[in-house]
Motif scaffolding. Structure first.
Motif, PDB file in Angstrom:
ATOM      1  N   ALA A   1       0.853  -1.184   0.000  1.00 44.53           N
ATOM      2  CA  ALA A   1       0.000   0.000   0.000  1.00 44.53           C
ATOM      3  C   ALA A   1       0.887   1.231   0.000  1.00 44.53           C
ATOM      4  CB  ALA A   1      -0.922   0.017   1.214  1.00 44.53           C
ATOM      5  N   ASN A   2       0.383   2.309  -0.585  1.00 41.09           N
ATOM      6  CA  ASN A   2       1.131   3.560  -0.487  1.00 41.09           C
ATOM      7  C   ASN A   2       0.980   4.124   0.923  1.00 41.09           C
ATOM      8  OD1 ASN A   2      -1.497   4.473  -0.565  1.00 41.09           O
ATOM      9  ND2 ASN A   2      -1.167   6.000  -2.159  1.00 41.09           N
ATOM     10  N   SER A   3       1.707   5.184   1.218  1.00 43.61           N
ATOM     11  CA  SER A   3       1.804   5.670   2.596  1.00 43.61           C
ATOM     12  C   SER A   3       0.490   6.171   3.166  1.00 43.61           C
ATOM     13  CB  SER A   3       2.854   6.779   2.691  1.00 43.61           C
ATOM     14  OG  SER A   3       2.508   7.871   1.839  1.00 43.61           O
ATOM     15  N   ASP A   4      -0.395   6.685   2.332  1.00 41.63           N
ATOM     16  CA  ASP A   4      -1.648   7.238   2.871  1.00 41.63           C
ATOM     17  C   ASP A   4      -2.843   6.309   2.700  1.00 41.63           C
ATOM     18  OD1 ASP A   4      -2.189   7.448   0.178  1.00 41.63           O
ATOM     19  OD2 ASP A   4      -2.570   9.614   0.198  1.00 41.63           O
ATOM     20  N   GLY A   5      -2.610   5.094   2.227  1.00 38.44           N
ATOM     21  CA  GLY A   5      -3.698   4.127   2.151  1.00 38.44           C
ATOM     22  C   GLY A   5      -4.725   4.406   1.081  1.00 38.44           C
ATOM     23  N   THR A   6      -4.312   5.071   0.002  1.00 33.72           N
ATOM     24  CA  THR A   6      -5.248   5.324  -1.101  1.00 33.72           C
ATOM     25  C   THR A   6      -5.053   4.364  -2.261  1.00 33.72           C
ATOM     26  OG1 THR A   6      -3.757   7.002  -2.010  1.00 33.72           O
ATOM     27  CG2 THR A   6      -5.531   7.772  -0.559  1.00 33.72           C
ATOM     28  N   VAL A   7      -3.895   3.693  -2.333  1.00 36.84           N
ATOM     29  CA  VAL A   7      -3.624   2.754  -3.430  1.00 36.84           C
ATOM     30  C   VAL A   7      -3.068   1.457  -2.847  1.00 36.84           C
ATOM     31  CG1 VAL A   7      -2.374   2.305  -5.569  1.00 36.84           C
ATOM     32  CG2 VAL A   7      -3.153   4.631  -5.041  1.00 36.84           C
ATOM     33  N   TYR A   8      -3.736   0.356  -3.144  1.00 35.59           N
ATOM     34  CA  TYR A   8      -3.295  -0.973  -2.729  1.00 35.59           C
ATOM     35  C   TYR A   8      -2.964  -1.782  -3.976  1.00 35.59           C
ATOM     36  CZ  TYR A   8      -5.154   0.015   1.931  1.00 35.59           C
ATOM     37  OH  TYR A   8      -5.402   0.557   3.163  1.00 35.59           O
TER      38      TYR A   8
END
Length: 647
Positions: free
Chosen positions: A120-127
């Motif tokens: 996941a990216n750091s802010d949890g918008t892309v998995y």
């Protein structure tokens, strides 16, 4: 007791390193060389006859390696179980727990399953999910990112089939965007952070993605791909093509997906006799299953799984005591049943394993603070009233009479040993103290009593109300009868109202109940994070304030009511939690929510729900001695039933 989620923080480590499995030895051991893969004798015969490709060609490039609980198993046998009714859920729990990612057996984190890795990216918008290269459906058709895209584009985003995208796949009102990176890689993208996605994928609802993904099979039932679909609709006797494909896909709450033996699966076993009014459901090993043991033996070990369709729970218990069930907890997991099972172990040739309720409380008392009766609303919203009633309950007597001394007084908060456990919150107002109870009730101002000793409410009439209780829960009915006497002693007239379960739920959803009792309290950390309805007004099933819960889910709903400031603060904290990627961040926010729960005391707990038990035959192996019990864990799915075996 099962180890708590002290290792909860590991999950975010998996995300940050992008491998998803570091530090989980039971799921990360390197598989044997392809030349050393072995298979069940029945499949070897089919290979020799030219009916199946060799095992190495049926497995993905990197099979998932499952470490057995106790020992490497042997092939063969039939796992006998029994189910009751269409909503039993046993098939999903035992042969259907396959996901992109799954819970580890101890329920301490999320690990890969069909996906070989995730990040996941750091802010949890892309998995990002990397699928296992070469993985196949049970009919031998390759499973690729295109299957997930079919589910997304043609099932989830088709408004005829899915009128509303589920909350867990939305950012506010914006649905997830699923995109293909390559044949083995897919991405789930959100406009705002979704810190809970992995938990949702691993839980009961996560099954819906793969159920809607066998594109090569489902396309023939989809009008966009088959112009002659009406012929199939007519042959099936379905009202429309939409109804037909909805039945083929099913959902985690519906048995429909188990009515079609032709639908390809990625599960250990595939249906051969579906759930269509027969007296027995049958599943046989999936020759393309993507998991092996550490010695390269393709799983599952067991050849067949059967489910006798029973008329009632007592029939299941009788079958167990007579030795007719090989391993099962569903429909057996109650304290009273456990005593019966224990008494017949020698006769039935089985031993018991522990299934610990993942919720904390055997019976929660929810006085509906948004009840439609304005007088009762005023009474129930007075915290001292709730405190007084709690202090008036003799929980030790309830424990002795109903739980055989196996319980302890407890409120609706996490269990001991969990990351969120708080001794003060767990024990507040649990002491039996009639004098203190009367003092608290006097603080409400309802000090006057009628000629029978009952307190007079703000309307000048006796404070009297009913509490809905499911007719199927004799223990709850008996507990309420005891509590009715305790509360009469402090001047409160409560009457238990036994009601069939579906009617009790319907009344709760319509905000028609005056009071309701239910099991609950998010005893395990993951359960509390996923289903916090007893901690604050989260949804309409938060029976202590149904209209407030409706407001949180949809403020425009005609049945919604804006909650008081304390509840709104909790709702805001949980909204922030949903956007938080860090597990420690989630826990910190949940502690704030629980602190408000403790201060406002919206739900009255009784006693901790005692451990329950399932049966396992003495020749049936690799079943853990203890496991959590809840639909969110999908008991016993995460314990890897594919590695169970029989001698």
């Amino acid at each position: 007791m099962i180890s708590s989620q002290r290792a909860l923080g590991r999950a975010i480590l998996y995300l940050s390193i992008g491998c998803g499995v570091l530090g989980i030895p039971e799921l990360t051991m390197r598989a044997a060389l392809a030349a050393d893969y072995k298979e069940a004798p029945s499949l070897a015969k089919e290979v020799a006859a030219g009916k199946l490709p060799p095992v190495a060609e049926r497995l993905p490039t990197n099979p998932l390696v499952v470490k057995p609980v106790n020992s490497i198993g042997s092939y063969g046998g039939t796992w006998r179980q029994a189910l009751v009714g269409a909503s039993d859920g046993l098939l999903e729990r035992t042969i259907g727990y396959t996901r992109l990612v799954r819970w580890d057996p101890q329920w301490t984190g999320v690990v890969p399953d069909v996906a070989e890795s995730y990040s996941a990216n750091s802010d949890g918008t892309v998995y990002t999910f990397k699928l296992r290269k070469g993985i196949k459906w049970s009919d031998g058709t390759p499973f690729t990112a295109d299957d997930i895209l079919f589910w997304y584009n043609d099932i989830l985003m088709n408004k005829e089939i899915t009128p509303a995208v589920p909350r867990w796949l939305r950012s506010g009102n914006d649905p997830v965007v699923v995109s293909k990176v390559d044949d083995e890689t897919i991405q789930f993208s959100f406009k705002t952070p979704n810190g809970m996605l992995l938990y949702y994928l691993a839980s009961n609802i996560g099954s819906d993605i793969l159920a809607g993904s066998p594109a090569h099979y489902l396309k023939k039932f989809h009008k966009a791909y088959n112009p002659d679909v009406d012929q199939l609709v007519k042959a099936a006797g379905a009202p429309s093509w939409v109804a037909l494909i909805q039945a083929k896909v099913g959902n985690w709450q519906s048995p429909d997906r188990w009515r079609d033996a032709a639908r390809p699966v990625l599960d250990p076993w595939k249906l051969t006799v579906p759930y269509t009014g027969t007296t027995q459901v049958v599943a046989e090993r999936n020759p393309y299953y993507f998991k092996v043991d550490p010695e390269g033996n393709q799983l599952p070990y067991i050849d067949r799984v059967t489910y006798d369709v029973m008329g009632d729970v007592q029939s299941v218990i009788l079958k167990a005591t007579n030795g007719g069930l090989d391993m099962q907890a569903q429909r057996l997991n109650s304290l009273e049943t456990g005593m019966v099972l224990a008494a017949h172990r020698e006769q039935g040739g089985y031993k018991l394993f522990k299934v610990q309720p993942a919720w904390s409380n055997g019976m929660l008392i929810c006085l509906n603070q948004t009840v439609k009766n304005p007088v009762l609303r005023q009474v129930f919203q007075n915290k001292d009233f709730r405190i007084g009633l709690s202090l008036a309950i003799n929980r030790d007597e309830i424990n002795d009479i109903l739980y055989a001394g196996q319980s302890r007084p407890y409120q609706a908060v996490p269990r001991p040993g969990t990351a969120l456990y708080d001794e003060k919150l767990a024990t507040q107002y649990t002491q039996f103290d009639v004098k203190a109870a009367n003092a608290a009730l006097d603080r409400t101002g309802f000090t006057k009593r009628d000629d029978q000793g009952y307190r007079i409410g703000p309307d000048g009439k006796r404070i009297a109300f009913s509490i809905d209780v499911q007719t199927a829960r004799k223990d709850h009915i008996d507990a309420l009868e005891l509590i009715r006497k305790y509360w009469k002693a402090v001047g409160i007239d409560m009457q238990p109202k036994p009601i069939e379960s579906s009617f009790a739920v319907a009344r709760m959803l319509a905000n028609d109940q005056e009071g309701l009792v239910w099991i609950g309290g998010g005893g395990y950390d993951f359960l509390g994070l996923l289903d916090p309805k007893w901690y604050f007004p989260y949804e309409n099933q938060s029976a202590f304030g149904s209209a407030w819960g409706i407001y949180y889910q949809n403020p425009k709903d005609p049945n919604a009511e804006e909650p008081p400031a304390w509840a709104k603060k909790q709702q805001d904290l949980y909204t922030e939690l949903l956007k938080t990627v860090s597990d420690e961040g989630k826990l910190a926010l949940m502690r704030q929510i629980l602190a408000i729960t403790g201060e406002e005391f919206p739900v009255i707990g009784t006693d901790m729900d005692p451990d329950n038990y399932g049966v396992v035959k003495t020749n049936f192996h690799n079943v853990p001695d203890i496991m959590p019990d809840t639909a969110f864990y999908v008991t016993p799915g995460p314990t890897n039933p594919e590695q169970y075996f029989m001698k």
